[in-house]
Scaffold this active site. Sequence first.
Site, PDB file in Angstrom:
ATOM      1  N   GLY A 242      11.456  21.042  -2.003  1.00  0.00           N
ATOM      2  CA  GLY A 242      10.926  19.686  -2.040  1.00  0.00           C
ATOM      3  C   GLY A 242      11.528  18.795  -0.983  1.00  0.00           C
ATOM      4  O   GLY A 242      10.866  17.892  -0.454  1.00  0.00           O
ATOM      5  N   TYR A 362      15.262   9.599  -3.113  1.00  0.00           N
ATOM      6  CA  TYR A 362      14.709  10.576  -4.056  1.00  0.00           C
ATOM      7  C   TYR A 362      14.774  12.009  -3.537  1.00  0.00           C
ATOM      8  O   TYR A 362      14.984  12.252  -2.363  1.00  0.00           O
ATOM      9  CB  TYR A 362      13.325  10.219  -4.546  1.00  0.00           C
ATOM     10  CG  TYR A 362      12.168  10.045  -3.608  1.00  0.00           C
ATOM     11  CD1 TYR A 362      12.190  10.432  -2.281  1.00  0.00           C
ATOM     12  CD2 TYR A 362      10.985   9.481  -4.090  1.00  0.00           C
ATOM     13  CE1 TYR A 362      11.086  10.267  -1.468  1.00  0.00           C
ATOM     14  CE2 TYR A 362       9.876   9.313  -3.287  1.00  0.00           C
ATOM     15  CZ  TYR A 362       9.939   9.710  -1.970  1.00  0.00           C
ATOM     16  OH  TYR A 362       8.836   9.548  -1.173  1.00  0.00           O
ATOM     17  N   GLU A 363      14.652  12.940  -4.496  1.00  0.00           N
ATOM     18  CA  GLU A 363      14.830  14.378  -4.269  1.00  0.00           C
ATOM     19  C   GLU A 363      16.179  14.679  -3.614  1.00  0.00           C
ATOM     20  O   GLU A 363      16.303  15.532  -2.739  1.00  0.00           O
ATOM     21  CB  GLU A 363      13.662  14.956  -3.468  1.00  0.00           C
ATOM     22  CG  GLU A 363      12.375  14.908  -4.291  1.00  0.00           C
ATOM     23  CD  GLU A 363      11.274  15.788  -3.765  1.00  0.00           C
ATOM     24  OE1 GLU A 363      11.586  16.859  -3.215  1.00  0.00           O
ATOM     25  OE2 GLU A 363      10.102  15.410  -3.914  1.00  0.00           O
ATOM     26  N   GLY A 364      17.188  13.950  -4.066  1.00  0.00           N
ATOM     27  CA  GLY A 364      18.548  14.124  -3.570  1.00  0.00           C
ATOM     28  C   GLY A 364      18.904  13.034  -2.581  1.00  0.00           C
ATOM     29  O   GLY A 364      18.332  12.960  -1.496  1.00  0.00           O
TER      30      GLY A 364
END
Length: 380
Positions: A242, A362-364
């Site tokens: 992702g 987001y997503e890390g």
Amino acid sequence: MDFTLSEEQLMIQQAAKDFAQNELLPGVIERDEAQKFPSELVRKMGELGFMGMMVNEKYGGSGLGTLSYVLAMEELSKIDASASVMVSVNNSLVCWGLETYGSEEQKQKYLTRLATGEIIGAFCLSEPEAGSDATSQKTTAIDNGDHYILNGTKNWITNGNQAEVYLVIAQTDRDKDHHGINALIVEKNMDGFDIGPKENKLGIRGSDTHSLMFNDVKVPKENRIGDDGFGFKFAMKTLAGGRIGIAAQALGIAAGAYELALKYSKERKAFGTEIANHQAIAFKLADMHTKIQAARHLVYQAACDKDTGNDYTLSGAMAKLYASEVAMETAVEAVQIHGGNGYVKDYHVERLMRDAKITQIYEGTSEIQKIVISRSILKD
């Protein structure tokens, strides 16, 4: 190293660019202001194959590689990051996770509809007390024979109200720590599943972000992805891919802001000449172009690593870290080059600046990416 694009990849890139210019650009400012989810546009993206780009054709997907996917993500993100994040979540987190780790029954039931855009999916990991610390799951999935009883809350869920299928990460056995976490497929119409109000966000305001509440939701055992206790590994593996999608989104935001700034600098005059002729502006453009190209190479490298079966944990983290920083920096500079015009909505760059910030979160977060990178380079 050769990043020359194939004829097929160039066609995909052009198709995404045409769709972004002809379909996403009209109304993008209004959708941002009204926080409007572009349902009709998502349907059209599904018809064009953008919602299941990497899914095998036998499940209704386009059967393309990761590089083709990031090419499309970049072009869509230049115009509307709210639309591109829906593509990213559906492709990278939901479809890829199901195709890679789901059972054949799960693929037939869910993946075929997700890949064509008939329905869209959501990935549910973050909680009020478990964002970057993904091991601290408070949502529970208690084993009850042939089903799980799901309770808890998930935060910041993209496609939260528009999705029909949700991949939910939950703790089944706390004594086993992250080895006791499972990934469950939850359907929107299941009893006890409630959706909170839409979040009023700084950027990507057209995307559909909600909190989700699970109150004694009965989830059949056959909806578990993988073996018992596989949920945390599933989440980490899925997020690793992702990050490449979000890196491509950040790259697109940066490239979109740069293209607008370059165009404006050739039209706007000050002190008797176009502002592009002033070194202060020309040097900004030079820095922007150089950093975007460096980010593009990192994103392409991560995509190629994934396509060739190499470990993409490190390259994906580096791509997301750097591309998101470049997105934020470039968007701010684009506003500066536009001057006062950059601060109003009609010129688009203020929206790109607001959209850019989320790519560092987001997503890390960027801090998490640095943890991933440092662990990878120090482990040998």
